[in-house]
Scaffold this motif. Structure first.
Motif, PDB file in Angstrom:
ATOM      1  N   ILE A  91      10.377   5.284  -0.523  1.00  0.00           N
ATOM      2  CA  ILE A  91      11.886   5.770  -0.800  1.00  0.00           C
ATOM      3  C   ILE A  91      12.475   5.138  -2.062  1.00  0.00           C
ATOM      4  O   ILE A  91      12.597   5.454  -3.072  1.00  0.00           O
ATOM      5  CB  ILE A  91      12.697   5.354   0.457  1.00  0.00           C
ATOM      6  N   SER A  92      12.313   3.669  -2.190  1.00  0.00           N
ATOM      7  CA  SER A  92      13.165   3.134  -3.246  1.00  0.00           C
ATOM      8  C   SER A  92      12.102   1.959  -3.794  1.00  0.00           C
ATOM      9  O   SER A  92      12.325   1.586  -5.137  1.00  0.00           O
ATOM     10  CB  SER A  92      14.253   2.330  -2.722  1.00  0.00           C
ATOM     11  N   GLY A  93      10.904   1.732  -3.282  1.00  0.00           N
ATOM     12  CA  GLY A  93       9.920   0.788  -3.968  1.00  0.00           C
ATOM     13  C   GLY A  93      10.412  -0.593  -3.843  1.00  0.00           C
ATOM     14  O   GLY A  93       9.652  -1.461  -4.487  1.00  0.00           O
ATOM     15  N   GLU A  94      11.248  -0.708  -3.014  1.00  0.00           N
ATOM     16  CA  GLU A  94      11.748  -2.197  -2.907  1.00  0.00           C
ATOM     17  C   GLU A  94      11.446  -2.982  -1.649  1.00  0.00           C
ATOM     18  O   GLU A  94      11.045  -4.313  -1.852  1.00  0.00           O
ATOM     19  CB  GLU A  94      13.384  -2.178  -3.152  1.00  0.00           C
ATOM     20  N   PHE A  95      11.384  -2.354  -0.635  1.00  0.00           N
ATOM     21  CA  PHE A  95      11.037  -3.154   0.535  1.00  0.00           C
ATOM     22  C   PHE A  95       9.730  -2.890   0.861  1.00  0.00           C
ATOM     23  O   PHE A  95       9.080  -1.618   0.953  1.00  0.00           O
ATOM     24  CB  PHE A  95      12.280  -2.454   1.790  1.00  0.00           C
ATOM     25  N   PRO A  96       9.048  -3.892   1.483  1.00  0.00           N
ATOM     26  CA  PRO A  96       7.598  -3.878   1.545  1.00  0.00           C
ATOM     27  C   PRO A  96       7.102  -3.205   3.058  1.00  0.00           C
ATOM     28  O   PRO A  96       7.890  -3.036   3.999  1.00  0.00           O
ATOM     29  CB  PRO A  96       7.088  -5.243   1.784  1.00  0.00           C
ATOM     30  N   PHE A  97       5.934  -2.684   2.869  1.00  0.00           N
ATOM     31  CA  PHE A  97       5.319  -2.030   4.224  1.00  0.00           C
ATOM     32  C   PHE A  97       4.271  -3.111   4.761  1.00  0.00           C
ATOM     33  O   PHE A  97       3.561  -3.272   3.824  1.00  0.00           O
ATOM     34  CB  PHE A  97       4.495  -0.773   3.809  1.00  0.00           C
ATOM     35  N   TYR A  98       4.309  -3.393   5.842  1.00  0.00           N
ATOM     36  CA  TYR A  98       3.464  -4.471   6.400  1.00  0.00           C
ATOM     37  C   TYR A  98       2.610  -3.883   7.376  1.00  0.00           C
ATOM     38  O   TYR A  98       2.916  -3.354   8.621  1.00  0.00           O
ATOM     39  CB  TYR A  98       4.080  -5.729   7.518  1.00  0.00           C
ATOM     40  N   PRO A  99       1.412  -3.535   7.162  1.00  0.00           N
ATOM     41  CA  PRO A  99       0.158  -2.897   8.052  1.00  0.00           C
ATOM     42  C   PRO A  99       0.188  -3.908   9.261  1.00  0.00           C
ATOM     43  O   PRO A  99       0.343  -4.996   9.249  1.00  0.00           O
ATOM     44  CB  PRO A  99      -1.031  -2.816   7.120  1.00  0.00           C
ATOM     45  N   GLU A 100      -0.298  -3.055  10.313  1.00  0.00           N
ATOM     46  CA  GLU A 100      -0.624  -3.673  11.716  1.00  0.00           C
ATOM     47  C   GLU A 100      -1.784  -4.580  11.444  1.00  0.00           C
ATOM     48  O   GLU A 100      -2.638  -4.569  10.011  1.00  0.00           O
ATOM     49  CB  GLU A 100      -1.120  -2.971  12.753  1.00  0.00           C
ATOM     50  N   GLU A 101      -2.092  -5.698  11.938  1.00  0.00           N
ATOM     51  CA  GLU A 101      -3.387  -6.762  11.649  1.00  0.00           C
ATOM     52  C   GLU A 101      -4.545  -6.158  11.541  1.00  0.00           C
ATOM     53  O   GLU A 101      -5.198  -6.595  10.782  1.00  0.00           O
ATOM     54  CB  GLU A 101      -3.088  -7.948  12.737  1.00  0.00           C
ATOM     55  N   TRP A 102      -4.791  -5.124  12.335  1.00  0.00           N
ATOM     56  CA  TRP A 102      -6.222  -4.545  12.268  1.00  0.00           C
ATOM     57  C   TRP A 102      -6.413  -3.688  11.047  1.00  0.00           C
ATOM     58  O   TRP A 102      -7.578  -3.070  10.838  1.00  0.00           O
ATOM     59  CB  TRP A 102      -6.604  -3.627  13.531  1.00  0.00           C
ATOM     60  N   VAL A 103      -5.339  -3.266  10.470  1.00  0.00           N
ATOM     61  CA  VAL A 103      -5.255  -2.425   9.192  1.00  0.00           C
ATOM     62  C   VAL A 103      -5.437  -3.158   7.787  1.00  0.00           C
ATOM     63  O   VAL A 103      -4.685  -3.837   7.495  1.00  0.00           O
ATOM     64  CB  VAL A 103      -3.807  -1.506   9.051  1.00  0.00           C
ATOM     65  N   ASP A 104      -6.640  -3.036   7.220  1.00  0.00           N
ATOM     66  CA  ASP A 104      -7.143  -3.667   6.105  1.00  0.00           C
ATOM     67  C   ASP A 104      -7.084  -2.660   5.035  1.00  0.00           C
ATOM     68  O   ASP A 104      -6.434  -1.372   5.196  1.00  0.00           O
ATOM     69  CB  ASP A 104      -8.586  -4.467   6.114  1.00  0.00           C
ATOM     70  N   ARG A 105      -7.137  -3.299   3.658  1.00  0.00           N
ATOM     71  CA  ARG A 105      -6.752  -2.276   2.701  1.00  0.00           C
ATOM     72  C   ARG A 105      -7.595  -0.966   2.702  1.00  0.00           C
ATOM     73  O   ARG A 105      -7.234   0.071   2.344  1.00  0.00           O
ATOM     74  CB  ARG A 105      -6.900  -2.976   1.086  1.00  0.00           C
ATOM     75  N   GLY A 106      -9.012  -1.050   3.085  1.00  0.00           N
ATOM     76  CA  GLY A 106      -9.833  -0.060   3.045  1.00  0.00           C
ATOM     77  C   GLY A 106      -9.410   0.913   4.290  1.00  0.00           C
ATOM     78  O   GLY A 106      -9.373   2.074   3.799  1.00  0.00           O
ATOM     79  N   GLU A 107      -9.041   0.683   5.347  1.00  0.00           N
ATOM     80  CA  GLU A 107      -8.557   1.523   6.250  1.00  0.00           C
ATOM     81  C   GLU A 107      -7.504   2.217   5.891  1.00  0.00           C
ATOM     82  O   GLU A 107      -6.899   3.288   6.023  1.00  0.00           O
ATOM     83  CB  GLU A 107      -8.407   0.654   7.930  1.00  0.00           C
ATOM     84  N   TYR A 108      -6.430   1.408   5.231  1.00  0.00           N
ATOM     85  CA  TYR A 108      -5.253   1.810   4.683  1.00  0.00           C
ATOM     86  C   TYR A 108      -5.416   3.234   3.753  1.00  0.00           C
ATOM     87  O   TYR A 108      -4.718   4.229   3.634  1.00  0.00           O
ATOM     88  CB  TYR A 108      -4.284   0.793   4.123  1.00  0.00           C
ATOM     89  N   LEU A 109      -6.398   2.689   2.839  1.00  0.00           N
ATOM     90  CA  LEU A 109      -6.523   3.776   1.565  1.00  0.00           C
ATOM     91  C   LEU A 109      -7.135   4.986   2.328  1.00  0.00           C
ATOM     92  O   LEU A 109      -6.865   6.222   1.888  1.00  0.00           O
ATOM     93  CB  LEU A 109      -7.486   3.106   0.732  1.00  0.00           C
ATOM     94  N   ARG A 110      -8.167   4.891   3.364  1.00  0.00           N
ATOM     95  CA  ARG A 110      -8.623   5.986   4.175  1.00  0.00           C
ATOM     96  C   ARG A 110      -7.304   6.808   4.644  1.00  0.00           C
ATOM     97  O   ARG A 110      -7.224   7.968   4.522  1.00  0.00           O
ATOM     98  CB  ARG A 110      -9.508   5.613   5.294  1.00  0.00           C
ATOM     99  N   PHE A 111      -6.267   6.108   5.256  1.00  0.00           N
ATOM    100  CA  PHE A 111      -5.067   6.696   5.952  1.00  0.00           C
ATOM    101  C   PHE A 111      -4.582   7.597   4.738  1.00  0.00           C
ATOM    102  O   PHE A 111      -4.010   8.870   5.147  1.00  0.00           O
ATOM    103  CB  PHE A 111      -4.139   5.983   6.455  1.00  0.00           C
TER     104      PHE A 111
END
Length: 181
Positions: free
Chosen positions: A124-144
């Motif tokens: 929405i604003s680019g200001e507040f971070p998104f914190y993935p669940e512990e099991w979600v690494d960057r590769g899984e996140y990019l897949r999502f």
């Protein structure tokens, strides 16, 4: 296990017409469609100040896929709740009814730059971070992100929303989106 017990008790109480003395047991006046799933919110308690807010996502057959229970007073927006009517409005807010459902697609998740510990600011604003669940690494996140799958977020605290994704026939909590609270 505790969430399941609370959900079972709450749904049994509400479906059986159980009354609470000066209680604050109510449901959201609407539900949200999320893919083929339905998100709903329920409050259970002897009074509004001491109620528990329960969010449930069910599949098309009505089977529960996800639940989240929290004392309602710990959730953003609760300060306006004084009775069952205002509790129903509050529950609508938790699941995103006024904002059109809070659903979007995974391609809209914030970027996760290479080398960063977590994704950047929100979509929405680019200001507040998104914190993935512990099991979600960057590769899984990019897949999502590449799946362009349905994502839905619900308020889970004073300054954050829990975000879920539909991955084929599975539903996962993938992280927490922060917001100013």
């Amino acid at each position: 296990m505790i969430k399941t017990a609370i959900a079972a008790f709450g749904l049994l109480a509400l479906s059986s017409g159980a009354a609470f003395a000066d209680g604050c047991a109510t449901t959201s006046s609407e539900s949200i469609s999320f893919g083929d799933n339905i998100a709903e919110a329920v409050a259970i308690g002897d009074d509004c100040a001491n109620s528990v807010a329960l969010i449930i996502v069910r599949d098309g057959d009505g089977s529960p896929l996800y639940s989240h229970a929290t004392p309602a007073r710990y959730l953003f927006g609760f300060y306006e709740v004084t009775d069952e009517r205002s509790m129903a409005d509050f529950l609508d807010e938790l699941i995103g009814v006024p904002s059109g459902g809070g659903a979007f697609t995974s391609s809209e998740l914030p970027e996760w730059p290479e080398g960063a510990d977590f994704p950047g600011g929100n979509f929405i604003s680019g200001e507040f971070p998104f914190y993935p669940e512990e099991w979600v690494d960057r590769g899984e996140y990019l897949r999502f992100q590449s799946m362009d799958a349905p994502v839905w977020c619900h308020v889970q605290g004073q300054e954050s929303s829990a975000c879920l994704i539909i991955d084929g026939d599975r539903l996962y909590k993938i992280g927490v989106q922060t917001f100013p609270g």
